[in-house]
Design a protein around this motif. Structure first.
Motif, mmCIF file in Angstrom:
data_model
loop_
_atom_site.group_PDB
_atom_site.id
_atom_site.type_symbol
_atom_site.label_atom_id
_atom_site.label_comp_id
_atom_site.label_asym_id
_atom_site.label_seq_id
_atom_site.Cartn_x
_atom_site.Cartn_y
_atom_site.Cartn_z
ATOM 1 N N TYR A 1 0.829 -1.164 -0.318
ATOM 2 C CA TYR A 1 -0.113 0.040 0.008
ATOM 3 C C TYR A 1 0.558 1.537 0.161
ATOM 4 C CZ TYR A 1 -3.810 -3.458 1.966
ATOM 5 O OH TYR A 1 -4.907 -4.346 1.473
ATOM 6 N N CYS A 2 0.573 2.044 -0.306
ATOM 7 C CA CYS A 2 0.768 3.676 -0.784
ATOM 8 C C CYS A 2 -0.160 3.901 0.845
ATOM 9 C CB CYS A 2 0.654 4.385 -2.503
ATOM 10 S SG CYS A 2 1.241 5.632 -2.184
ATOM 11 N N ALA A 3 0.745 5.378 0.769
ATOM 12 C CA ALA A 3 0.043 6.569 1.799
ATOM 13 C C ALA A 3 0.845 7.517 2.136
ATOM 14 C CB ALA A 3 0.233 5.539 3.764
ATOM 15 N N ALA A 4 -0.050 8.625 2.553
ATOM 16 C CA ALA A 4 0.431 9.866 2.729
ATOM 17 C C ALA A 4 0.037 11.005 4.076
ATOM 18 C CB ALA A 4 -0.005 10.363 1.457
ATOM 19 N N ALA A 5 0.707 11.205 4.574
ATOM 20 C CA ALA A 5 0.859 12.187 5.786
ATOM 21 C C ALA A 5 1.109 13.555 5.257
ATOM 22 C CB ALA A 5 1.674 11.390 6.626
ATOM 23 N N SER A 6 0.726 14.592 6.343
ATOM 24 C CA SER A 6 0.904 16.215 6.113
ATOM 25 C C SER A 6 2.071 15.661 6.920
ATOM 26 C CB SER A 6 -0.184 16.448 6.733
ATOM 27 O OG SER A 6 -1.541 16.281 6.297
ATOM 28 N N SER A 7 2.416 15.308 8.072
ATOM 29 C CA SER A 7 3.921 14.711 9.420
ATOM 30 C C SER A 7 3.966 13.526 9.379
ATOM 31 C CB SER A 7 3.647 16.089 9.992
ATOM 32 O OG SER A 7 2.606 15.351 11.154
ATOM 33 N N TRP A 8 5.289 13.328 9.916
ATOM 34 C CA TRP A 8 5.840 12.440 10.710
ATOM 35 C C TRP A 8 6.335 12.579 11.811
ATOM 36 C CZ3 TRP A 8 10.562 10.569 7.022
ATOM 37 C CH2 TRP A 8 9.423 9.823 6.056
ATOM 38 N N GLY A 9 5.015 12.538 12.191
ATOM 39 C CA GLY A 9 4.708 13.355 14.088
ATOM 40 C C GLY A 9 5.009 12.145 15.004
ATOM 41 N N ASN A 10 4.501 10.640 14.409
ATOM 42 C CA ASN A 10 4.704 9.569 15.592
ATOM 43 C C ASN A 10 5.771 8.454 15.111
ATOM 44 O OD1 ASN A 10 3.304 10.631 17.253
ATOM 45 N ND2 ASN A 10 1.414 9.599 16.607
ATOM 46 N N GLY A 11 6.338 9.160 13.734
ATOM 47 C CA GLY A 11 6.816 8.226 13.005
ATOM 48 C C GLY A 11 7.127 7.508 11.586
ATOM 49 N N TRP A 12 7.256 7.334 10.632
ATOM 50 C CA TRP A 12 6.721 6.720 9.708
ATOM 51 C C TRP A 12 6.579 5.683 9.380
ATOM 52 C CZ3 TRP A 12 8.715 3.100 6.571
ATOM 53 C CH2 TRP A 12 9.481 2.140 7.194
ATOM 54 N N SER A 13 6.823 4.907 10.221
ATOM 55 C CA SER A 13 6.356 4.244 9.971
ATOM 56 C C SER A 13 5.143 3.112 10.836
ATOM 57 C CB SER A 13 7.551 2.295 10.566
ATOM 58 O OG SER A 13 7.451 2.588 11.658
ATOM 59 N N SER A 14 4.556 4.365 11.827
ATOM 60 C CA SER A 14 3.156 4.243 12.262
ATOM 61 C C SER A 14 1.740 3.934 11.353
ATOM 62 C CB SER A 14 2.724 4.935 13.402
ATOM 63 O OG SER A 14 1.874 5.074 14.106
ATOM 64 N N PRO A 15 1.112 3.215 10.537
ATOM 65 C CA PRO A 15 0.101 3.274 9.938
ATOM 66 C C PRO A 15 -1.027 4.516 10.438
ATOM 67 C CG PRO A 15 0.143 0.673 11.005
ATOM 68 C CD PRO A 15 1.058 1.974 11.118
ATOM 69 N N ARG A 16 -0.782 4.969 11.492
ATOM 70 C CA ARG A 16 -1.419 5.813 12.192
ATOM 71 C C ARG A 16 -1.481 7.189 11.707
ATOM 72 N NH1 ARG A 16 -1.226 4.689 18.788
ATOM 73 N NH2 ARG A 16 1.080 3.904 17.885
ATOM 74 N N VAL A 17 0.010 7.787 11.001
ATOM 75 C CA VAL A 17 0.766 8.695 10.841
ATOM 76 C C VAL A 17 -0.173 8.780 9.932
ATOM 77 C CG1 VAL A 17 2.447 9.723 9.783
ATOM 78 C CG2 VAL A 17 2.500 8.846 12.160
ATOM 79 N N TYR A 18 -0.792 8.440 8.788
ATOM 80 C CA TYR A 18 -1.267 8.327 6.970
ATOM 81 C C TYR A 18 -2.815 8.676 6.893
ATOM 82 C CZ TYR A 18 3.581 7.293 6.496
ATOM 83 O OH TYR A 18 5.248 7.041 6.659
ATOM 84 N N GLU A 19 -3.397 10.063 6.480
ATOM 85 C CA GLU A 19 -4.077 10.152 6.494
ATOM 86 C C GLU A 19 -4.889 9.682 5.097
ATOM 87 O OE1 GLU A 19 -1.793 14.008 6.979
ATOM 88 O OE2 GLU A 19 -4.441 14.475 6.608
ATOM 89 N N TYR A 20 -4.430 9.312 3.646
ATOM 90 C CA TYR A 20 -4.527 8.801 2.950
ATOM 91 C C TYR A 20 -3.446 7.838 1.757
ATOM 92 C CZ TYR A 20 -6.623 13.917 2.546
ATOM 93 O OH TYR A 20 -6.725 14.321 3.084
ATOM 94 N N TRP A 21 -4.444 6.557 1.988
ATOM 95 C CA TRP A 21 -3.919 5.634 1.762
ATOM 96 C C TRP A 21 -4.640 4.915 -0.170
ATOM 97 C CZ3 TRP A 21 -0.502 2.469 4.952
ATOM 98 C CH2 TRP A 21 -0.769 2.811 6.162
ATOM 99 N N GLY A 22 -3.266 3.706 -0.736
ATOM 100 C CA GLY A 22 -4.404 3.598 -2.134
ATOM 101 C C GLY A 22 -4.523 2.128 -1.978
ATOM 102 N N GLN A 23 -5.607 1.774 -2.583
ATOM 103 C CA GLN A 23 -6.100 0.210 -2.303
ATOM 104 C C GLN A 23 -5.223 -0.473 -2.742
ATOM 105 O OE1 GLN A 23 -5.079 1.286 -5.817
ATOM 106 N NE2 GLN A 23 -5.068 -0.225 -6.383
ATOM 107 N N GLY A 24 -3.675 -0.305 -2.480
ATOM 108 C CA GLY A 24 -2.665 -1.764 -2.326
ATOM 109 C C GLY A 24 -2.639 -2.299 -3.720
ATOM 110 N N THR A 25 -1.220 -3.002 -3.989
ATOM 111 C CA THR A 25 -1.547 -3.940 -5.092
ATOM 112 C C THR A 25 0.023 -5.029 -4.471
ATOM 113 O OG1 THR A 25 0.522 -3.911 -6.920
ATOM 114 C CG2 THR A 25 1.037 -2.567 -5.672
ATOM 115 N N GLN A 26 -0.942 -6.292 -4.998
ATOM 116 C CA GLN A 26 -0.298 -7.891 -4.948
ATOM 117 C C GLN A 26 0.923 -7.714 -5.013
ATOM 118 O OE1 GLN A 26 -2.189 -10.170 -2.448
ATOM 119 N NE2 GLN A 26 0.051 -11.132 -2.541
#
Length: 123
Positions: free
Chosen positions: A93-118
């Motif tokens: 999955y691709c994801a976009a965030a306005s900032s990395w406040g809690n660290g780049w690898s936390s999914p909770r940081v990201y506001e937008y997500w793609g649909q995924g590719t296998q």
């Protein structure tokens, strides 16, 4: 609102390569912190690589094999995956965030997500 669309997934043998692309639209993508995550059914979503303007970060499991990059003119983020292993098999999955406040690898940081590719890697 930001829309993210991933492409480039597929099936390869161990040792092979794939390049994933994430095309963004809706807002100025260069303003966003971007990342790639992956998930295996029944497991938590795992941060694979992240990129800010000049900074990149990687999970230990992919360092030296994966490279994240971005082309702001095309509003696209890439994940070059080399020397793939069967354990890399997952939905990416691709994801976009306005900032990395809690660290780049936390999914909770990201506001937008793609649909995924296998991505499937066979031994």
């Amino acid at each position: 609102q930001v829309q993210l669309v991933e492409s480039g997934g597929g099936s390869v043998q161990a040792g092979g390569s794939l390049r994933l692309s994430c095309a963004g639209s809706g807002k100025t993508m260069s303003n966003y912190y971007m990342a790639w995550f992956r998930q295996v059914p029944g497991e938590e979503r795992e941060g694979v690589a992240g990129i800010a303007s000049e900074v990149t970060a990687y999970a230990d499991s992919v360092k030296g094999r994966f490279t994240i990059s971005r082309d702001n003119a095309k509003s696209t983020v890439y994940l070059q995956m080399n020397n793939l292993k069967p354990e890399d098999t997952a939905i990416y999955y691709c994801a976009a965030a306005s900032s990395w406040g809690n660290g780049w690898s936390s999914p909770r940081v990201y506001e937008y997500w793609g649909q995924g590719t296998q991505v499937t890697v066979s031994s």
